[in-house]
Enzyme design. Structure first.
Site, PDB file in Angstrom:
ATOM      1  N   GLY A  91       0.835  -1.196   0.000  1.00  0.00           N
ATOM      2  CA  GLY A  91       0.000   0.000   0.000  1.00  0.00           C
ATOM      3  C   GLY A  91       0.868   1.243   0.000  1.00  0.00           C
ATOM      4  N   CYS A  92       0.276   2.349  -0.402  1.00  0.00           N
ATOM      5  CA  CYS A  92       1.055   3.590  -0.507  1.00  0.00           C
ATOM      6  C   CYS A  92       1.513   4.088   0.862  1.00  0.00           C
ATOM      7  CB  CYS A  92       0.264   4.656  -1.248  1.00  0.00           C
ATOM      8  SG  CYS A  92      -1.411   4.929  -0.641  1.00  0.00           S
ATOM      9  N   TYR A  93       0.616   4.130   1.829  1.00  0.00           N
ATOM     10  CA  TYR A  93       1.023   4.566   3.174  1.00  0.00           C
ATOM     11  C   TYR A  93       2.064   3.619   3.778  1.00  0.00           C
ATOM     12  CZ  TYR A  93      -2.867   7.993   3.570  1.00  0.00           C
ATOM     13  OH  TYR A  93      -3.724   9.047   3.419  1.00  0.00           O
TER      14      TYR A  93
ATOM     15  N   ALA B 173       5.524   4.443   2.541  1.00  0.00           N
ATOM     16  CA  ALA B 173       6.132   5.639   3.135  1.00  0.00           C
ATOM     17  C   ALA B 173       6.531   5.400   4.590  1.00  0.00           C
ATOM     18  CB  ALA B 173       5.167   6.821   3.038  1.00  0.00           C
TER      19      ALA B 173
END
Lengths: 342, 342, 342, 342
Positions: free
Chosen positions: A145-147, A150
């Site tokens: 996932g993107c979060y 990060a």
């Protein structure tokens, strides 16, 4: 070597970004493009920025259409990837940009997604310890996932070096493309411009267990994550502000050293010079990750901030980077670390 | 009752917002407007939105010009308010929108501002316990910082009710007007649009000791605050995501009850219905504060999110609200809780 | 005098802005609020910025619900106002914020709206010659379109003073709220931020005949209008750039004089000092119109630029201004000329 | 073939964009980077998105530093290029991204720039009739202005085919990067976000004579241009709305045919399918130009709309495209037609 790639879900933001990147990949030949409700339409009407593919007509998402490629990227709603993957066979590299194969714990999956667990595939975050080995030669990749991309990159070095207490607090701001292209009133331009607002507060966002899984693996012990996502008035980008109490005796120098060591050979991670802070603008459209660390002595906390492009490194760029590893290509083929700014 | 008000620093964002609000205040008559480098210019050239004052000419910031008013608002660079206030005499209500008289501890002041401590004035955050009593009839008001306004209102009820451990973690996003009107390259539209970036990371932002002071007073014990401000691509607004570990046994219901009680009679605080989250757009241009609470059971944390308009409730609106109390006017005179949205 | 007002279409942007303004109108008492698909929901869930009305429940849009008020505002899809108005009777002031009663020529209506013509009501742009007389005491008001408001105010003085050739060219940029609250993919924040794009090009936008009607009336001869609307990345505001060839012998001084004369007594029109240009930010949330004129000698053209808030003066503010006239109230009751900036 | 390139003015937006593109150009080796006030600083502190060049130190802009390269790009304030170019000698390809050598008429230059005319170099807008021939093998290139690029490409086919009367009306919206990186109050994020405002109205913008020159050349007769630039709340992009009266008898079909013919073989011009409109988002970061035409029969006008990225095709991309031609490289080397969207 020519890699023939199909993209399922080519009408959405993740699919569009993937196509943007694939167009610059020297080994990839773009094959079938599929969609659900937009099947039958030319791509140019839906993704006008992808000019070289403007005349390509979207086809329905079926195994028949997706068959006969070397790689199939799936950008589908969660719960749909397993059935498609099965029909494609074991010889095809399937890269799932959805959530279906990210979580190892079936209970986590069921709690957060409310459907039966499909399994676990090698996890496409190459910078994590051991990830490259699992990706090399694989025929199945679960893109993070993107979060979690990060946040895991921001905090895993602190946990791997045992510098941080196992209770992380994360507040992240995301551009609106992270919410997808489905037309919902709260995502209208009139609503999001000039506005910051949180959502999924209190531990209920689906990316939370994925962060817990990654950080726990790095720490070698369970790590809790308090995660608050916020929607920011920008199309792209994630800025993640991550912190945890420093373990006793840990100071700024030790922290810096651990991060320098963790990212010394990473082609896409940019540990910024001291005094410079990550910004989402600097990584706009690129596969780069900007990271900076700080030690708040008074509060006794380690603060790590990361910036990525949610569609690039956070989704499609990460997918391509992992594909390169799986296929034995140089990891940065077709991927840039240069942002489009200002 | 007619209140004659002067504004020092009328060319900046805080001064402009104050004038916007004063124009709607039925008791206030706007007197002298002063500026530093813009003295001599008509206000209309600098604040074109303040049409009824377009022909007013800015005068130099001197005690002579500011004298003869009932209230003098100071929107000056820090370190300059004490000298002006002294010259104005004890009969004039002086409302300092700068930082000079906010901090009680001279050591904190000197550490964060690098100049000699000027003293402490009654603190203009009426919602804090005891604040209204201190403001009633006072001739000196220290208006809080914008971040401390958002954060103190979000967290003081949890500390006052002994629900939270004394280690707060705050990540806040601010619109660019919080950085003022001075032209700096990193604040150019080209730089901030589409961009999220942190600054003042690691406990060095000047608003940190002010939060620590407020929350410590509420808790009755020292509270540490890890504060990370971020710059968001919007002109106005602060969204503060605040959290702390829940004290043992504290649950969601107890939390909600404490907040309902704390804000039951507050005219400007809007504890949102469960399921609805604060947004800066909803308080745009208004003196309202939106607050929502959550309990993350898995992480064992209390999360409180607040949204304010940094120029309104966060600066000029808060100043006016406190002025109303000091003068014995109804607290909400000239102040609105209605946002300009979308 | 207490004016009891109902609002049909209270869940949309026009209805929401009207309610924001009505809340500050000293004579108005807000009565029934209706909606179509949102009937049954509390307003606070749909318009969170309208805090004092948060608990009001939306009712269905029927004559029964709307009856018994002094004023009924209709913010309905076009074609629906006539039936509702008829049922309300002749004693009620009906203010139609839709298009149904704006165009005098049935052929124009049918060509641009594709439905039978409902008739013509007094036109709610008080600044046009003769408009106030037609509005005084009326029980029916047709509120102008947002673009025609900006364009007609910009150009009517040039035509009324016979300074311009009867071929106008208009390019206008509008904030996204002008497109309404219905969720459409091209209005998503991800699409509109960082983006300028035209629509309705080539004379097909529905506001074109309305401009032609207004300017022709001012000129006393037919005026053609080439109108190109564009969508700008901002929630509110219209900036209209309007031009026409100057009639032979017309110069800058004559032009300036005509505009000074036309707007000398207008409470809401701000003909800016020479050298200062309109900006949508300066009229944000206000009922003001900023106008500036220029004479391009080399090109032989008059250029007039106007800025309004499309939701305020362009819709709800204009509606309220006209209501005040119809009811014999001071025209500026409840309306502000102060923008919310920055 | 390796082309060694120096960039004077590497700290600004034009220089930064050029470097972004040069980094992807397979034949270019990036040599000296110079700046004025930023000389001595590492590029990474000023252009954090150009990660591969982060450690490059900016040097002063002198002939000595710029000497010894195959190509020198000048992104300097106007009036400075001639002196530098002279010192570099005739063997070096000098690409001037400033205005100094664009205008053929000394009177125009002096009127609009207020300094002595430096001369005229081959004009770097390859799509104009005859431009490629003039660029092939040249050692001096004058890169067009960003607005003239958008406007000339939009209108030259209509004038070359004698379809339009020689009086053009242009309204264009530009992103803020067009105004450069110098910190000015009206360019602050707080001022530009949510705001549209015009500037340089009435024929005084410096790009006006350049448009007149280009369109007059295409028409074979003098063409007047009424040009109004506006500042839009976005970092990049120009949307130009251009129109002129159609010559008698000209209709939609004839218009479309002329544009299809004009751009049939242009690698960077995208005449959109009918019904689709240009958007700046679709060309973000790319060298593409989107164009659409319409015939407004009622108003008797031709409307042509173009979208470019002002920093890419409008400045640095156009410079690179012309360099390719001058050096005999394939024209699209290192240049992409794929936008970064959403």
């Amino acid at each position: 070597m020519v890699v023939r790639a199909a993209v399922a879900g080519a009408s959405g933001y993740a699919g569009g970004e993937l196509l943007r990147l694939l167009l610059s990949h020297p080994q990839v030949e773009i094959g079938a493009l599929t969609a659900h409700s937009n099947a039958g339409e030319p791509l140019g009407a839906l993704q006008p920025h992808l000019r070289p593919l403007a005349d390509r007509v979207l086809r329905p998402t079926t195994a028949e259409v997706l068959g006969g490629h070397d790689v199939v990227f799936l950008a589908l709603p969660h719960g749909q990837s397993a059935a498609v993957a099965e029909q494609l066979g074991d010889e095809v590299l399937v890269v799932d940009m959805g959530a279906d194969f990210r979580l190892a714990d079936p209970a986590d999956w069921e709690k957060f997604y409310g459907s039966p667990h499909a399994g676990t595939w090698p996890y496409g975050l190459p910078e994590l310890p051991g990830a490259r080995a699992a990706l090399a030669g694989t025929k199945r990749i679960a893109v993070p996932g993107c979060y979690p991309t990060a946040v895991s990159l921001a905090l895993f070095p602190a946990y791997a070096a045992a510098l941080a207490e196992p209770e992380a607090v994360v507040v992240a701001a995301s551009g609106t493309s992270g919410a997808g292209k489905a037309a919902k009133p709260h995502l209208l331009g009139s609503e999001v411009m000039g506005n910051m607002t949180p959502y999924g507060v209190g531990g209920v966002h689906r990316h939370t267990p994925e962060m817990i899984q990654n950080l726990g693996a790095a720490a070698g012990e369970p790590v809790s994550v308090s995660f608050t996502p916020t929607l920011a008035p920008m199309p792209r980008g994630i800025l993640a502000t991550c912190s945890a109490k420093a373990k006793p005796g840990v100071g700024a120098e030790q922290l810096r050293t651990a991060y320098e060591k963790a990212f010394a050979d990473e082609p896409f991670v940019d540990l910024l010079p001291e005094g410079q802070w990550p910004s989402t603008a600097a990584v706009y459209g690129s596969n780069a990750v900007q990271i900076q660390v700080a030690h708040d002595e008074a509060a006794g906390r380690i603060i790590v901030i990361s910036a990525i492009d949610n569609l690039a490194k956070g989704t499609a760029g990460g997918a391509l980077q992992s594909m390169n590893i799986a296929l034995g290509l140089p990891e940065d083929t077709g991927l840039s670390t240069i942002g489009v700014a200002p």
